[in-house]
Scaffold this active site. Structure first.
Site, PDB file in Angstrom:
ATOM      1  N   HIS A   4       0.868  -1.196   0.000  1.00 16.74           N
ATOM      2  CA  HIS A   4       0.000   0.000   0.000  1.00 16.74           C
ATOM      3  C   HIS A   4       0.903   1.243   0.000  1.00 16.74           C
ATOM      4  O   HIS A   4       1.720   1.390  -0.890  1.00 16.74           O
ATOM      5  CB  HIS A   4      -0.934  -0.089   1.211  1.00 16.74           C
ATOM      6  N   HIS A  44      -2.329  -2.702  -9.277  1.00 16.71           N
ATOM      7  CA  HIS A  44      -3.350  -2.057  -8.451  1.00 16.71           C
ATOM      8  C   HIS A  44      -4.540  -3.003  -8.331  1.00 16.71           C
ATOM      9  O   HIS A  44      -4.895  -3.697  -9.269  1.00 16.71           O
ATOM     10  CB  HIS A  44      -3.814  -0.740  -9.106  1.00 16.71           C
ATOM     11  N   ASP A 104       2.494   5.462  -6.913  1.00 13.72           N
ATOM     12  CA  ASP A 104       3.759   5.442  -6.164  1.00 13.72           C
ATOM     13  C   ASP A 104       4.979   5.429  -7.080  1.00 13.72           C
ATOM     14  O   ASP A 104       6.065   5.871  -6.679  1.00 13.72           O
ATOM     15  CB  ASP A 104       3.782   4.220  -5.234  1.00 13.72           C
TER      16      ASP A 104
HETATM   17  C1  SDX Z   1      -1.494   1.962  -3.373  1.00 15.66           C
HETATM   18  O1  SDX Z   1      -6.234   0.596  -3.174  1.00 15.66           O
HETATM   19  C2  SDX Z   1      -5.737   1.741  -3.465  1.00 15.66           C
HETATM   20  O2  SDX Z   1      -6.412   2.583  -4.007  1.00 15.66           O
HETATM   21  C3  SDX Z   1      -4.287   1.952  -3.054  1.00 15.66           C
HETATM   22  C4  SDX Z   1      -3.664   3.237  -3.530  1.00 15.66           C
HETATM   23  C5  SDX Z   1      -4.294   4.433  -2.850  1.00 15.66           C
HETATM   24  O3  SDX Z   1      -4.264   5.538  -3.423  1.00 15.66           O
HETATM   25  O4  SDX Z   1      -4.736   4.292  -1.676  1.00 15.66           O
HETATM   26  O5  SDX Z   1      -3.818   3.360  -4.923  1.00 15.66           O
HETATM   27  C6  SDX Z   1      -2.178   3.287  -3.192  1.00 15.66           C
HETATM   28  O6  SDX Z   1      -1.405   1.226  -2.433  1.00 15.66           O
HETATM   29  C7  SDX Z   1      -1.010   1.560  -4.736  1.00 15.66           C
HETATM   30  C8  SDX Z   1      -0.367   0.130  -4.757  1.00 15.66           C
HETATM   31  C9  SDX Z   1       1.052   0.233  -4.212  1.00 15.66           C
HETATM   32  N1  SDX Z   1       1.634  -1.096  -4.074  1.00 15.66           N
HETATM   33  C10 SDX Z   1       2.625  -1.539  -4.883  1.00 15.66           C
HETATM   34  O7  SDX Z   1       3.093  -0.906  -5.807  1.00 15.66           O
HETATM   35  C11 SDX Z   1       3.155  -2.917  -4.483  1.00 15.66           C
HETATM   36  C12 SDX Z   1       3.272  -3.808  -5.719  1.00 15.66           C
HETATM   37  N2  SDX Z   1       1.954  -4.109  -6.217  1.00 15.66           N
HETATM   38  C13 SDX Z   1       1.393  -5.417  -5.920  1.00 15.66           C
HETATM   39  O8  SDX Z   1       1.696  -5.865  -4.628  1.00 15.66           O
HETATM   40  C14 SDX Z   1      -0.062  -5.541  -6.355  1.00 15.66           C
HETATM   41  O9  SDX Z   1      -0.150  -5.006  -7.614  1.00 15.66           O
HETATM   42  C15 SDX Z   1      -1.155  -4.938  -5.482  1.00 15.66           C
HETATM   43  C16 SDX Z   1      -1.092  -5.464  -4.094  1.00 15.66           C
HETATM   44  C17 SDX Z   1      -1.062  -3.467  -5.473  1.00 15.66           C
HETATM   45  C18 SDX Z   1      -2.493  -5.341  -6.100  1.00 15.66           C
HETATM   46  O10 SDX Z   1      -2.498  -6.691  -6.165  1.00 15.66           O
HETATM   47  P1  SDX Z   1      -3.855  -7.501  -6.478  1.00 15.66           P
HETATM   48  O11 SDX Z   1      -4.815  -6.710  -7.238  1.00 15.66           O
HETATM   49  O12 SDX Z   1      -4.313  -8.084  -5.210  1.00 15.66           O
HETATM   50  O13 SDX Z   1      -3.366  -8.546  -7.482  1.00 15.66           O
HETATM   51  P2  SDX Z   1      -2.500  -9.780  -7.081  1.00 15.66           P
HETATM   52  O14 SDX Z   1      -1.500  -9.420  -6.016  1.00 15.66           O
HETATM   53  O15 SDX Z   1      -3.447 -10.899  -6.802  1.00 15.66           O
HETATM   54  O16 SDX Z   1      -1.686 -10.015  -8.425  1.00 15.66           O
HETATM   55  C19 SDX Z   1      -2.296 -10.667  -9.527  1.00 15.66           C
HETATM   56  C20 SDX Z   1      -1.111 -11.268 -10.270  1.00 15.66           C
HETATM   57  C21 SDX Z   1      -0.236 -12.121  -9.349  1.00 15.66           C
HETATM   58  O17 SDX Z   1       0.387 -13.102 -10.135  1.00 15.66           O
HETATM   59  P3  SDX Z   1      -0.041 -14.649  -9.907  1.00 15.66           P
HETATM   60  O18 SDX Z   1       0.250 -14.929  -8.415  1.00 15.66           O
HETATM   61  O19 SDX Z   1      -1.547 -14.700 -10.189  1.00 15.66           O
HETATM   62  O20 SDX Z   1       0.816 -15.403 -10.844  1.00 15.66           O
HETATM   63  O21 SDX Z   1      -0.267 -10.214 -10.758  1.00 15.66           O
HETATM   64  C22 SDX Z   1       1.002 -10.303 -10.117  1.00 15.66           C
HETATM   65  C23 SDX Z   1       0.820 -11.158  -8.870  1.00 15.66           C
HETATM   66  O22 SDX Z   1       2.033 -11.817  -8.520  1.00 15.66           O
HETATM   67  N3  SDX Z   1       1.413  -8.949  -9.726  1.00 15.66           N
HETATM   68  C24 SDX Z   1       2.668  -8.540  -9.679  1.00 15.66           C
HETATM   69  C25 SDX Z   1       2.601  -7.207  -9.261  1.00 15.66           C
HETATM   70  N4  SDX Z   1       1.329  -6.864  -9.065  1.00 15.66           N
HETATM   71  C26 SDX Z   1       0.589  -7.952  -9.350  1.00 15.66           C
HETATM   72  N5  SDX Z   1       3.838  -9.197  -9.939  1.00 15.66           N
HETATM   73  C27 SDX Z   1       4.970  -8.472  -9.774  1.00 15.66           C
HETATM   74  N6  SDX Z   1       4.976  -7.176  -9.375  1.00 15.66           N
HETATM   75  C28 SDX Z   1       3.825  -6.515  -9.117  1.00 15.66           C
HETATM   76  N7  SDX Z   1       3.872  -5.242  -8.741  1.00 15.66           N
END
Ligand code: SDX
Length: 377
Positions: free
Chosen positions: A223, A262, A313
């Site tokens: 986050h 996201h 971010d």
């Molecule tokens: C913020 O909610 C909001 O609005 C938040 C925010 C706000 O203004 O409040 O926008 C601010 O928190 C933005 C997000 C910041 N976080 C990051 O940048 C951390 C990296 N991102 C990931 O951890 C991920 O993208 C999430 C947690 C943000 C979202 O994940 P989801 O929607 O729960 O999707 P997921 O984790 O289930 O991923 C789906 C697939 C997975 O692969 P498989 O396990 O299915 O093979 O996509 C992959 C994930 O591994 N994936 C990534 C990735 N994001 C998703 N793989 C590598 N790097 C990434 N960044």
């Protein structure tokens, strides 16, 4: 009730309530604050005006803004008791833990902390909003062995934040990019930290407890902690020529690449183009084309490989680095901005008067009993 209820892990895709604060539209990849597109607010209004809009539902008139600014400025001076807490914790605690502790202390020392009348919430929120720049700035200055800088009432919120951090009036390019970032970070519907604040508020706990809990949620790298993690990724990679090899290794190790992806947006974060443009002004001003090269190369390669797009971010991290903030200070800056959105949702949750308490599906051991237990007749 079905024996095998459908589980929605992480509440993904679940709509749990209405909100009038903001609208995240995935289909149009847009974000509205009280009906206004965030791009228009970032271009045409100051962050202070946006905070007023989120809290009162309308943009302020000149008189309303003047009154709002007068009160905000009257609370800017860093509380000496808070400064002493920062002195004790700097060097050992993470800045997010220090900010969380400082807010908790403000709450513990507020004799009317429990007052949840709408005007009381907004009074506390404006005072806290005004104190956060001094708290965050002093943490960075303490880390560098420097003393606190007194606030300046003649500077707007963003400019005073930079003044208290660096001890000099900010260049207009830095001030404008910083103000834009604060507007973009201010609010984003039911994200994890905002929903945390709503859950705490739904039990009729106090304003400070809801904000402290939200800070705890925001700290996580999935986050708010991602903006700090993006800069550490840039430092780890070094320069654009090393992106391919770094990505091979990172993706091979199943690492999450910070600043990408996201839960709601799946074709790019609506706020990124505006923040990227602000970052570009900083790159030009500070003469850092190397950061542009690394930024562009990592984005191009990761999007090509995974079809996952940058979130807010990603441009914010390098922007804060160029302005001169220490990397560990990036998420505390996010707190100073998002307290605006948290407060609007705390107000809304109080008005809805609905305890948040979802169900769970039990999948533990079947019922069993303690040997020798005899139930009372
Ligand atoms: C913020 O909610 C909001 O609005 C938040 C925010 C706000 O203004 O409040 O926008 C601010 O928190 C933005 C997000 C910041 N976080 C990051 O940048 C951390 C990296 N991102 C990931 O951890 C991920 O993208 C999430 C947690 C943000 C979202 O994940 P989801 O929607 O729960 O999707 P997921 O984790 O289930 O991923 C789906 C697939 C997975 O692969 P498989 O396990 O299915 O093979 O996509 C992959 C994930 O591994 N994936 C990534 C990735 N994001 C998703 N793989 C590598 N790097 C990434 N960044």
């Amino acid at each position: 009730m079905s024996d095998t209820p459908e589980i929605k892990k992480g509440l993904a895709g679940v709509t749990v309530d209405h909100t009038a604060v903001s609208k995240v539209n995935v289909d149009t990849n847009s974000l509205l604050y009280r009906g206004y597109p965030v791009q228009e607010l970032a271009a045409m209004r100051s962050f202070e005006e946006v905070v007023y809009l989120l809290w009162y539902g309308e943009l302020p008139t000149a008189e309303q803004l003047a009154q709002f600014q007068r009160i905000e400025r009257s609370h800017r001076t860093l509380d000496p008791a808070i400064a002493r807490v920062i002195d004790q914790l700097v060097g050992t605690a993470h800045p997010m833990d220090i900010v969380r502790t400082a807010v908790s202390m403000l709450g513990a020392s507020d004799p009317t902390a429990w007052d949840s009348e709408p005007h009381a919430i907004l009074d506390k929120a404006l005072a806290l909003f005004a104190q956060l720049p001094g708290i965050v700035a002093y943490i960075q200055r303490c880390e560098r062995g420097l003393g606190a800088i007194a606030p300046r009432d003649d500077l707007g919120y963003a400019a005073n934040f930079l003044w208290m951090t660096f001890g000099e009036e900010p260049h207009p390019v830095a001030r404008e990019a910083f103000d834009v970032s604060m507007t973009l970070y201010a609010e984003h519907s039911f994200n994890a930290s905002t929903f945390t604040a709503r859950v705490v508020t739904s039990t009729l706990s106090d304003y400070y407890s809801a904000v402290v809990a939200a800070i705890g949620a925001l700290k996580g790298p999935l986050h708010g902690g991602a903006n700090e993690a993006v800069m550490r990724t840039f430092e780890e990679i070094g320069d654009a020529s090393r992106v391919t090899g770094w990505l091979d290794e990172a993706l091979g190790a199943k690492r999450k690449i910070m600043g990408f992806g996201h839960r709601v947006y799946k074709r790019g974060d609506s706020r990124v183009p505006t923040m990227h443009a602000a970052l570009d002004t900083l790159i030009a001003h500070y003469g850092r084309p190397d950061i542009a090269d690394l930024y562009d190369r990592l984005e191009a390669e990761f999007v090509a490989r995974k079809g996952i797009y940058p979130n807010l971010d990603y441009p914010s991290g390098p922007a804060y680095h160029l302005i001169g903030f220490d990397t560990a200070i990036f998420t505390p800056i996010f707190v100073a901005s998002r307290v605006a959105g948290w407060t609007a949702h705390i107000q809304e949750q109080l008005a809805s008067n609905a305890l948040i308490r979802p169900l769970s599906a039990y999948n533990g051991p079947a019922e069993r009993h303690i040997e020798g237990y005899v139930a009372d007749e």
